[in-house]
Design an enzyme around this catalytic site. Structure first.
Site, PDB file in Angstrom:
ATOM      1  N   ASN A  46      -5.188  -7.203  -2.424  1.00  0.00           N
ATOM      2  CA  ASN A  46      -4.192  -6.116  -2.466  1.00  0.00           C
ATOM      3  C   ASN A  46      -4.642  -4.968  -3.387  1.00  0.00           C
ATOM      4  OD1 ASN A  46      -1.531  -8.585  -2.784  1.00  0.00           O
ATOM      5  ND2 ASN A  46      -2.510  -7.805  -0.919  1.00  0.00           N
TER       6      ASN A  46
ATOM      7  N   CYS B 194      -2.955  -4.088   9.385  1.00  0.00           N
ATOM      8  CA  CYS B 194      -4.075  -3.583   8.598  1.00  0.00           C
ATOM      9  C   CYS B 194      -4.876  -4.705   7.973  1.00  0.00           C
ATOM     10  CB  CYS B 194      -3.617  -2.560   7.570  1.00  0.00           C
ATOM     11  SG  CYS B 194      -2.765  -3.215   6.177  1.00  0.00           S
TER      12      CYS B 194
ATOM     13  N   GLN C  53      -7.141  -3.195  -3.921  1.00  0.00           N
ATOM     14  CA  GLN C  53      -7.932  -2.087  -3.404  1.00  0.00           C
ATOM     15  C   GLN C  53      -7.051  -0.884  -3.069  1.00  0.00           C
ATOM     16  OE1 GLN C  53      -7.359  -1.862   0.096  1.00  0.00           O
ATOM     17  NE2 GLN C  53      -9.118  -0.836   1.047  1.00  0.00           N
TER      18      GLN C  53
ATOM     19  N   CYS D  60      20.482   5.056  19.151  1.00  0.00           N
ATOM     20  CA  CYS D  60      21.343   6.155  18.720  1.00  0.00           C
ATOM     21  C   CYS D  60      21.780   7.033  19.892  1.00  0.00           C
ATOM     22  CB  CYS D  60      20.677   6.980  17.618  1.00  0.00           C
ATOM     23  SG  CYS D  60      19.315   8.012  18.158  1.00  0.00           S
TER      24      CYS D  60
ATOM     25  N   GLY E 140       0.798  -1.222   0.000  1.00  0.00           N
ATOM     26  CA  GLY E 140       0.000   0.000   0.000  1.00  0.00           C
ATOM     27  C   GLY E 140       0.830   1.272   0.000  1.00  0.00           C
TER      28      GLY E 140
ATOM     29  N   CYS F  53      18.360   6.863  24.051  1.00  0.00           N
ATOM     30  CA  CYS F  53      17.828   5.970  23.009  1.00  0.00           C
ATOM     31  C   CYS F  53      18.681   4.702  22.986  1.00  0.00           C
ATOM     32  CB  CYS F  53      17.857   6.657  21.645  1.00  0.00           C
ATOM     33  SG  CYS F  53      17.455   5.551  20.273  1.00  0.00           S
TER      34      CYS F  53
ATOM     35  N   CYS G 222      15.614   9.084  15.896  1.00  0.00           N
ATOM     36  CA  CYS G 222      15.298   7.852  15.183  1.00  0.00           C
ATOM     37  C   CYS G 222      13.975   7.309  15.719  1.00  0.00           C
ATOM     38  CB  CYS G 222      16.437   6.842  15.287  1.00  0.00           C
ATOM     39  SG  CYS G 222      16.439   5.848  16.802  1.00  0.00           S
TER      40      CYS G 222
ATOM     41  N   ASP H  37       4.447  -3.485   6.927  1.00  0.00           N
ATOM     42  CA  ASP H  37       3.216  -3.357   7.706  1.00  0.00           C
ATOM     43  C   ASP H  37       3.348  -3.922   9.116  1.00  0.00           C
ATOM     44  OD1 ASP H  37       3.267  -6.075   7.340  1.00  0.00           O
ATOM     45  OD2 ASP H  37       1.124  -6.239   6.914  1.00  0.00           O
TER      46      ASP H  37
HETATM   47 ZN   LIG Z   1      17.312   6.998  18.478  1.00  0.00          ZN
END
Ligand SMILES: [Zn+2]
Lengths: 213, 271
Positions: B70, B188, B72, B248, B41, B245, B171, B130
């Protein structure tokens, strides 16, 4: 006939200076554009006819040869009549190849018309006034002819040419009269490029000088 | 450096006319390389626009085959393409739109073992998958390789996206520490999605990729754009790079890629 605006202005000016008499002279061309003129003495000193001074005429022809120019036309003025050949003009027209240019001073904007005269038959020809007033100190680095290219591709091609130049270099673009000549320089200037000069070349075309930002 | 043909000048004239893109920007696009992960999608509309824009090399990764459900929303796949490999179906449309583009197809699952080598060949990555484990995998791999990417997700009528420039902007893990447990969040395929919402989000991602390649404007970095298409509300939430984080930050705990367990239906990477 293609003729520079400078020559048109000069022969109108000459015609005015000779009032009340007819002014006369020669026009010379190079590469199909009349770019030189020679003021000659009207030895008749009359308001309704003219005779060019033969000595001056020969000198003019000699000067043209020296400059690689060609005789393109004979001009004279009509101080009190419209810009069309008189009976006498037609009778005296000896060369079917040259243009007979007449400046009439009876109209406020001094109409200039050009004719070919063959065996007594008069044909008017179109006058293309070329305004080539490029500032002589401007060095042109590239030229792009965009005549016949419509919007927006004329701008695309202009941008491509500008992209090839360095900042400060100058591109001359030749554009069609109308929307292209208005919009392309406008769009280029909005992107920071400088319009150095814009001159109409012919009825249909303009030259625009753009300095790259 | 200027070597666009007249045909290309015509094709890309609307880009060249843009002051911010111009001839130089179009040449950057033609020299650019973008990897789209997922030919679903989000990946499908992104692929179409990036090919049309003249991005010189586009890679597309997906292991799946086209299913009728798919069609659609996954607009590179037509009814005739049912059962075809999604990467082949997408590549065919990209080449048809623009023969200038070199399309690389990778009919494979993306995993901890192959992703770094794959993305290394590209300037920018579009996350069109997804499921959360793969989204984290893409984030982690891109940060480790220093390759900017666009994160994107859709569900029902909602979309969210952010752009990550590793080392410079927040990030995905700065804000979303780790994938939710399997089956905690509906994919989905369980929740449904309005087809055009995929187009809205995928074209935002494509726009980010084009901006990145042409160095135009400001990327959607340090912010999360969310929208609710039902009310057509758009919202931009500011994010900040987090020193703690796990990826990072100053003392990272995520230092190598691992394949996280996935929900059963999340094995399919395409949205
Ligand atoms: Zn990060």
């Amino acid at each position: 006939m293609n003729i520079t605006k400078d020559v048109i202005n000069a022969i109108i000016d000459h015609a005015k200076r000779e009032i009340p008499y007819e002014a006369c002279g020669c026009l010379a061309e190079k590469d199909g554009i009349v770019s030189h003129y020679y003021e000659l003495t009207n030895i008749d000193k009359a308001a309704d006819h003219f005779s060019m001074d033969p000595k001056e005429q020969f000198a003019a022809i000699r000067d043209m040869r020296g400059k690689g120019l060609k005789l393109a036309g004979i001009y004279h003025s009509h101080p009190e009549t419209p810009a069309r050949p008189s009976e006498e003009d037609i009778r005296l027209a000896y060369d079917p190849e040259v243009s007979y240019v007449i400046v009439s001073l009876i109209e406020p904007d001094c109409s200039v018309k050009s004719f070919k005269i063959r065996n007594g038959v008069v044909t008017m020809e179109e006058i293309n006034i070329i305004d080539h007033k490029k500032e002589p100190q401007i060095k042109i680095d590239a030229v792009k002819n965009c005549q016949g290219i419509s919007c927006p591709m004329n701008l695309v091609y202009t941008k491509v040419e500008l992209a090839k130049l360095r900042s400060g270099q100058v591109l001359e673009v030749i554009l069609d009269d109308g929307a292209p000549a208005i919009n392309v320089p406008l769009s280029a200037s909005k992107e920071g490029h400088k319009i150095l000069a814009k001159n109409q070349l012919t009825k249909e075309s303009w030259s625009v000088l753009l300095e790259k930002a | 450096m200027i070597n666009l043909t007249d045909n290309q000048l015509d094709r890309y004239s609307r880009h060249i006319l843009l002051q911010e893109v111009g001839v130089e920007g179009q040449e950057m696009l033609l020299g650019g390389k973008i990897l789209i992960i997922g030919a679903g999608g989000l990946g499908a509309p992104a692929a179409v626009y990036l090919a049309a824009a003249g991005v010189g090399t586009i890679g597309i990764v997906d292991n799946d085959h086209v299913e009728i459900s798919n069609l659609q929303r996954q607009i590179t796949h037509f009814t005739k393409d049912i059962n075809a490999a999604k990467v082949d179906s997408a590549a065919e449309k990209m080449r048809a739109i623009n023969p200038d583009v070199k399309v690389n197809t990778y009919q494979q699952y993306i995993n901890a073992g192959n992703i770094r080598e794959l993305i290394r060949e590209y300037d920018f990555v579009i996350d069109g998958v997804d499921n959360f484990p793969t989204k984290f995998l893409i984030n982690d791999a891109c940060v480790m390789e220093g390759i900017p990417f666009s994160h994107g997700g859709i569900l029902r009528f909602d979309g969210q996206t952010m752009t990550v420039v590793p080392g410079k902007s927040a990030c995905y893990r700065c804000s979303f520490r780790q994938p939710p447990p399997p089956n905690a969040v509906p994919t989905c395929s369980q929740a449904g999605v309005l087809g055009a919402v995929a187009g809205m989000l995928g074209t935002i991602q494509a726009t980010e990729a084009l901006k990145y390649l042409t160095k135009t404007g400001e990327l959607l970095t340090d912010s999360l754009l969310t929208f609710d298409a039902k009310k057509m509300n758009f919202r931009k939430i500011n994010l900040k790079r987090q020193d703690n984080c796990p990826l990072c930050g100053g003392k990272p705990s995520v230092t190598e890629l691992i394949d996280a367990p996935q929900a059963a239906c999340g094995l399919k990477t395409a949205q």
